[in-house]
Design a protein around this motif. Structure first.
Motif, PDB file in Angstrom:
ATOM      1  N   ILE A  41       0.850  -1.192   0.000  1.00 27.89           N
ATOM      2  CA  ILE A  41       0.000   0.000   0.000  1.00 27.89           C
ATOM      3  C   ILE A  41       0.888   1.245   0.000  1.00 27.89           C
ATOM      4  O   ILE A  41       1.964   1.258   0.604  1.00 27.89           O
ATOM      5  CB  ILE A  41      -0.959  -0.009   1.210  1.00 27.89           C
ATOM      6  N   TYR A  42       0.456   2.269  -0.723  1.00 25.64           N
ATOM      7  CA  TYR A  42       1.146   3.556  -0.747  1.00 25.64           C
ATOM      8  C   TYR A  42       0.146   4.622  -1.150  1.00 25.64           C
ATOM      9  O   TYR A  42      -0.494   4.513  -2.206  1.00 25.64           O
ATOM     10  CB  TYR A  42       2.321   3.538  -1.729  1.00 25.64           C
ATOM     11  N   LYS A  43      -0.027   5.622  -0.306  1.00 28.84           N
ATOM     12  CA  LYS A  43      -0.998   6.694  -0.510  1.00 28.84           C
ATOM     13  C   LYS A  43      -2.363   6.103  -0.833  1.00 28.84           C
ATOM     14  O   LYS A  43      -2.935   5.411  -0.002  1.00 28.84           O
ATOM     15  CB  LYS A  43      -0.511   7.678  -1.568  1.00 28.84           C
ATOM     16  N   ASN A  44      -2.893   6.332  -2.023  1.00 29.82           N
ATOM     17  CA  ASN A  44      -4.229   5.832  -2.360  1.00 29.82           C
ATOM     18  C   ASN A  44      -4.191   4.592  -3.249  1.00 29.82           C
ATOM     19  O   ASN A  44      -5.180   4.228  -3.857  1.00 29.82           O
ATOM     20  CB  ASN A  44      -5.054   6.928  -3.038  1.00 29.82           C
ATOM     21  N   ARG A  45      -3.065   3.914  -3.334  1.00 34.05           N
ATOM     22  CA  ARG A  45      -2.913   2.718  -4.166  1.00 34.05           C
ATOM     23  C   ARG A  45      -2.714   1.478  -3.283  1.00 34.05           C
ATOM     24  O   ARG A  45      -2.047   1.538  -2.256  1.00 34.05           O
ATOM     25  CB  ARG A  45      -1.703   2.836  -5.083  1.00 34.05           C
ATOM     26  N   LEU A  46      -3.268   0.375  -3.747  1.00 32.02           N
ATOM     27  CA  LEU A  46      -3.141  -0.900  -3.069  1.00 32.02           C
ATOM     28  C   LEU A  46      -2.843  -1.957  -4.120  1.00 32.02           C
ATOM     29  O   LEU A  46      -3.562  -2.063  -5.112  1.00 32.02           O
ATOM     30  CB  LEU A  46      -4.441  -1.239  -2.333  1.00 32.02           C
ATOM     31  N   ILE A  56      -4.319  -4.014  -8.967  1.00 40.02           N
ATOM     32  CA  ILE A  56      -3.991  -2.698  -8.433  1.00 40.02           C
ATOM     33  C   ILE A  56      -5.301  -1.974  -8.180  1.00 40.02           C
ATOM     34  O   ILE A  56      -6.111  -1.795  -9.096  1.00 40.02           O
ATOM     35  CB  ILE A  56      -3.102  -1.907  -9.403  1.00 40.02           C
ATOM     36  N   TYR A  57      -5.501  -1.586  -6.941  1.00 41.08           N
ATOM     37  CA  TYR A  57      -6.708  -0.887  -6.528  1.00 41.08           C
ATOM     38  C   TYR A  57      -6.376   0.565  -6.236  1.00 41.08           C
ATOM     39  O   TYR A  57      -5.265   0.894  -5.840  1.00 41.08           O
ATOM     40  CB  TYR A  57      -7.292  -1.518  -5.265  1.00 41.08           C
ATOM     41  N   GLU A  58      -7.386   1.411  -6.408  1.00 43.82           N
ATOM     42  CA  GLU A  58      -7.227   2.832  -6.106  1.00 43.82           C
ATOM     43  C   GLU A  58      -8.345   3.246  -5.171  1.00 43.82           C
ATOM     44  O   GLU A  58      -9.501   2.850  -5.362  1.00 43.82           O
ATOM     45  CB  GLU A  58      -7.275   3.660  -7.384  1.00 43.82           C
ATOM     46  N   GLN A  59      -8.007   4.031  -4.165  1.00 39.81           N
ATOM     47  CA  GLN A  59      -9.018   4.487  -3.226  1.00 39.81           C
ATOM     48  C   GLN A  59      -9.828   5.606  -3.859  1.00 39.81           C
ATOM     49  O   GLN A  59      -9.266   6.549  -4.422  1.00 39.81           O
ATOM     50  CB  GLN A  59      -8.374   4.976  -1.936  1.00 39.81           C
ATOM     51  N   GLN A  60     -11.136   5.496  -3.758  1.00 45.39           N
ATOM     52  CA  GLN A  60     -12.026   6.527  -4.292  1.00 45.39           C
ATOM     53  C   GLN A  60     -12.015   7.738  -3.368  1.00 45.39           C
ATOM     54  O   GLN A  60     -11.891   7.609  -2.151  1.00 45.39           O
ATOM     55  CB  GLN A  60     -13.449   5.988  -4.401  1.00 45.39           C
ATOM     56  N   GLU A  61     -12.161   8.909  -3.937  1.00 45.25           N
ATOM     57  CA  GLU A  61     -12.248  10.133  -3.152  1.00 45.25           C
ATOM     58  C   GLU A  61     -13.568  10.127  -2.387  1.00 45.25           C
ATOM     59  O   GLU A  61     -14.592   9.692  -2.887  1.00 45.25           O
ATOM     60  CB  GLU A  61     -12.199  11.365  -4.066  1.00 45.25           C
ATOM     61  N   GLY A  62     -13.537  10.596  -1.167  1.00 42.45           N
ATOM     62  CA  GLY A  62     -14.747  10.636  -0.365  1.00 42.45           C
ATOM     63  C   GLY A  62     -14.431  10.424   1.097  1.00 42.45           C
ATOM     64  O   GLY A  62     -13.286  10.297   1.503  1.00 42.45           O
ATOM     65  N   GLU A  63     -15.473  10.352   1.895  1.00 43.08           N
ATOM     66  CA  GLU A  63     -15.302  10.241   3.332  1.00 43.08           C
ATOM     67  C   GLU A  63     -14.980   8.818   3.785  1.00 43.08           C
ATOM     68  O   GLU A  63     -14.340   8.623   4.788  1.00 43.08           O
ATOM     69  CB  GLU A  63     -16.568  10.727   4.025  1.00 43.08           C
ATOM     70  N   GLN A  64     -15.466   7.824   3.081  1.00 48.72           N
ATOM     71  CA  GLN A  64     -15.261   6.450   3.533  1.00 48.72           C
ATOM     72  C   GLN A  64     -14.196   5.743   2.712  1.00 48.72           C
ATOM     73  O   GLN A  64     -13.866   6.161   1.607  1.00 48.72           O
ATOM     74  CB  GLN A  64     -16.567   5.681   3.460  1.00 48.72           C
TER      75      GLN A  64
END
Length: 143
Positions: A41-46, A56-64
């Motif tokens: 994991i690094y910043k918004n990447r997994l 490769i996953y990316e975290q979506q912008e938002g609260e959760q």
């Protein structure tokens, strides 16, 4: 404090990834339906290495916490350590270190004097992140 310093990730039941945000105790489970070999994991990447592919996953912008698939590399990489940067995967096997882009193309390769025991991405601008290596001969390297 940067977001990626307060996130923990682990493998559960050999086929699921659990990402835990330590400040709010929020957790998200990613079901991979295949044996998980490595997680990075690094910043918004997994990055999740499975038997025959690398997801490769990316975290979506938002609260959760919510991760979506960004790329799927259908290759079986042989490595003992793995790290993810903004646009690259760092793979290490013994003395060989490789930088692979998100399409699965090897862009750089380094051969070191001693086997690598530890990899840490220490930040930096996108595509120019610093890489700290701990070698078996106790001599640290910085790229």
């Amino acid at each position: 404090m940067p977001f990626y310093f307060v996130i923990s990730k682990n493998r559960e039941h050999l086929t699921d990834v659990v990402v835990h945000y330590l400040l709010t105790e929020e957790k998200v489970r990613i079901c991979c339906r295949d044996l998980i070999k490595k997680i990075a994991i690094y910043k918004n990447r997994l990055a999740v290495q499975l038997q025959e592919k690398l997801m490769i996953y990316e975290q979506q912008e938002g609260e959760q916490l919510h991760y979506v698939i960004k790329e799927k590399i259908s290759q079986n990489f042989k490595c003992s350590l793995m790290a993810i940067c903004t646009n690259h995967i760092i793979l290490c096997h013994e003395k060989k270190l490789q930088s692979v882009n998100f399409q699965g193309v090897k862009e750089r390769e380094w051969t070191l004097d001693s086997p690598v025991r530890y990899i840490k991405i220490v930040g930096g601008p996108a595509n120019k992140e610093g890489l700290l290596l701990g070698l078996k001969n106790r001599c640290p390297k910085y790229f």
